[in-house]
Design an enzyme around this catalytic site. Structure first.
Site, PDB file in Angstrom:
ATOM      1  N   THR A   1       0.822  -1.221   0.000  1.00  0.00           N
ATOM      2  CA  THR A   1       0.000   0.000   0.000  1.00  0.00           C
ATOM      3  C   THR A   1       0.854   1.269   0.000  1.00  0.00           C
ATOM      4  O   THR A   1       2.068   1.228   0.147  1.00  0.00           O
ATOM      5  CB  THR A   1      -0.942  -0.003   1.217  1.00  0.00           C
ATOM      6  OG1 THR A   1      -0.180  -0.295   2.400  1.00  0.00           O
ATOM      7  CG2 THR A   1      -2.021  -1.053   1.059  1.00  0.00           C
ATOM      8  N   SER A  49       1.099   8.697   5.064  1.00  0.00           N
ATOM      9  CA  SER A  49       0.542   8.672   3.710  1.00  0.00           C
ATOM     10  C   SER A  49       1.683   8.996   2.754  1.00  0.00           C
ATOM     11  O   SER A  49       2.275  10.073   2.834  1.00  0.00           O
ATOM     12  CB  SER A  49      -0.576   9.701   3.550  1.00  0.00           C
ATOM     13  OG  SER A  49      -0.954   9.815   2.194  1.00  0.00           O
ATOM     14  N   ARG A  50       1.990   8.060   1.862  1.00  0.00           N
ATOM     15  CA  ARG A  50       3.122   8.282   0.955  1.00  0.00           C
ATOM     16  C   ARG A  50       2.774   9.244  -0.172  1.00  0.00           C
ATOM     17  O   ARG A  50       3.650   9.655  -0.918  1.00  0.00           O
ATOM     18  CB  ARG A  50       3.611   6.928   0.411  1.00  0.00           C
ATOM     19  CG  ARG A  50       4.173   6.049   1.511  1.00  0.00           C
ATOM     20  CD  ARG A  50       4.905   4.825   1.002  1.00  0.00           C
ATOM     21  NE  ARG A  50       5.324   4.005   2.129  1.00  0.00           N
ATOM     22  CZ  ARG A  50       4.736   2.890   2.518  1.00  0.00           C
ATOM     23  NH1 ARG A  50       3.683   2.458   1.869  1.00  0.00           N
ATOM     24  NH2 ARG A  50       5.172   2.212   3.553  1.00  0.00           N
ATOM     25  N   VAL A  51       1.490   9.560  -0.325  1.00  0.00           N
ATOM     26  CA  VAL A  51       1.090  10.586  -1.292  1.00  0.00           C
ATOM     27  C   VAL A  51       1.251  11.952  -0.650  1.00  0.00           C
ATOM     28  O   VAL A  51       1.647  12.924  -1.293  1.00  0.00           O
ATOM     29  CB  VAL A  51      -0.369  10.350  -1.758  1.00  0.00           C
ATOM     30  CG1 VAL A  51      -0.861  11.500  -2.610  1.00  0.00           C
ATOM     31  CG2 VAL A  51      -0.467   9.043  -2.524  1.00  0.00           C
TER      32      VAL A  51
END
Length: 509
Positions: A345, A371-373
């Site tokens: 994910t 959150s990698r975004v």
């Protein structure tokens, strides 16, 4: 009549009588039990092909999964008690698929797309069929995730933002609020006026039927069933249907994504999905690996979650956002399945049991959640006010742990601790208390600018409600500007500061 004419007519008659023999792939059941059958024959069967068992009470469907040199391993999709040794089984040449279309919206269906809510049956003839297993979209057809998916939870939208097309894991122990977080996120989609409401798919895997019924009621009460589809494979369903349920949800979501629409799918939960697959695999006599899971358990979830995407405009511009849920044991996120899904994910929201028992809801552990975004999936307004929020909370947690061992604290440390307590109180939310992103911006702005420093900790929640109510009634134009522009200009900031100061004067009268 001459000789040539007679010969010609005879040839035509013979040609009309000639027909190709029907070729059918047929085999026999050599062993059956626990919903799994071993078959002989069926030399031309494909992986994931639907097969038909000829039982005494009519055909029963199955799915070919093991393609061995001398046998086929299959799972029974219908009533496995009807299938017996020696019965004939036939290949259909059809890969497993589900009927998809707008008719599914607002309905509760099983893993094969059949309605189970007692409502009017829909005709599948006019619907499109999508394969349950499908190769994910390639990198060329995708674009970066940048449109926010507002959850209505302040702690998530401010610090762990989710974008449309992202895969964000919700992880935590039992009874820490994972399902509630996902359900309230679905309900909030109908309230988000900034972006179009996505089609939401909630996939219940191995849940009690009573719990699924409660969730459907909550969605109806929140007005969300008009854009939601529930796929249910309850605890009483065969392991085969629990295994197929998330793939059915992904196929339905892809249908709407391919139409250029946004879709959100919640997999609740993939731990039970892994258990179902482990059961099937061991019955099919596949070799067990770590924790008795088969070696391809990572591929099981990666090929599912990779189907989430944000498509480029050249490919329709649709998106499919995935919120998988994983249940941990005693907070162990380093176990086999949690680490597998974390690595697939684009980030995780970790709900901690200790925080939940302290009354912090949602019980988000800021340190382990990511959150990698990141801020790419936030509006400009939220970026401007929430930029330092995560840092301030992290400092507060560290200082709070340190201050337990020291009674003599300097003024700066005390100030940070007091600010942290108020921020923690501000971020608390219960079921049905989701608020729009523009209202989140207002209250977080007030907290970051220090306006809450004079408010007693126990009164932060009531102050927040009164402040939002005041803005809605007296300053709706300002709220509208933030909502429309999704930005916080310098003029708007100055106005907001003045409004907050005036409100504080009235509040302390």
């Amino acid at each position: 009549m001459d000789k040539d004419t007679i010969i010609k007519e005879l040839k035509q008659e013979i040609a009309s009588l000639r027909h190709e023999p029907a070729v059918e792939s047929v085999g026999r059941v050599t062993r059956v039990g626990d919903g799994v059958a071993t078959l002989s024959g069926l030399g031309g069967v494909m992986y994931s092909e639907i097969i038909q068992f000829d039982t005494a009470s009519g055909p029963v469907s199955g799915l070919a999964l093991n393609l061995n040199e001398d046998s086929i391993g299959a799972i029974v999709l219908g009533d496995s008690i009807k299938v017996q040794e020696g019965q004939t089984v036939r290949g259909t040449g059809t890969i497993l698929s589900v009927a998809v279309g707008d008719a599914l919206i607002g309905r509760v269906i099983d893993s094969l797309g059949n309605p189970i809510d007692g409502g009017v049956a829909f005709s599948k003839d006019k619907m499109t069929r999508y394969p349950l297993e499908k190769i994910a979209s390639g990198v060329i057809s995708r674009e970066s995730v940048k449109t926010p998916l507002h959850t209505g939870w302040k702690s998530i939208d401010a610090m762990i933002p989710i974008g449309r097309g992202q895969r964000e894991l919700i992880i935590g122990d039992r009874q820490t609020g994972k399902t509630s977080l996902a359900i309230e996120t679905i309900i909030n989609q109908g309230k988000d006026t900034l972006n179009k409401t996505p089609i939401c798919i909630y996939v219940a895997i191995g849940q009690k039927e009573s719990k699924v019924a409660q969730i459907v009621k909550r969605l109806k009460d929140g007005g969300a069933m008009k854009y939601t589809i529930v796929v249910s494979a309850p605890a009483g369903a065969p392991a085969s249907l629990q295994y197929l349920a998330p793939y059915a949800g992904a196929a339905i979501g892809e249908f709407f994504m391919d139409q250029g629409k946004d879709a959100l799918v919640v997999y609740d939960d993939l731990s039970k999905h892994a258990w179902a697959y482990r059961e099937i695999s061991l019955l099919l006599r596949r070799p067990p690996g770590r924790e008795a899971y088969p070696g391809d358990i990572f591929y099981l979830h990666s090929r599912l979650l990779e189907r989430a995407a944000k498509m480029s405009k050249a490919f329709g511009g649709g998106s499919l956002t995935a919120l998988p849920i994983i249940e941990t044991q005693q907070g162990d996120i380093s176990a086999y399945i949690p680490t597998n899904v974390i690595s697939i994910t684009d980030g995780q929201i970790y709900l901690e049991q200790e925080l939940f028992y302290q009354g912090i809801r949602p019980a988000v552990n800021v340190g382990l959640s990511v959150s990698r975004v990141g801020s790419s999936a936030q509006t400009k307004a939220m970026k401007k006010v929430a930029g330092t929020l995560r840092l301030e909370l992290a400092q507060f947690r560290e200082l709070a742990a340190f201050s337990q061992f020291s009674s003599d604290l300097d003024h700066a440390t005390k100030k940070k601790l007091e600010r942290g307590r108020r921020l923690t109180e501000l971020l608390k939310q219960g079921e049905g208390e989701n608020i729009s992103f523009s209202e989140q911006v207002l209250v977080i702005f007030a907290a970051i600018k220090g306006f809450l420093d004079t408010i007693p900790v126990e009164k932060v929640a009531s102050f927040q409600k009164q402040f939002i109510a005041h803005i809605r009634t007296e300053e709706s134009a300002l709220l509208g500007i933030i909502q429309e522009t999704a930005d916080l200009s310098d003029d708007t900031k100055l106005k907001l500061e003045a409004i907050t100061q005036e409100f504080l004067k009235e509040y302390f009268k």
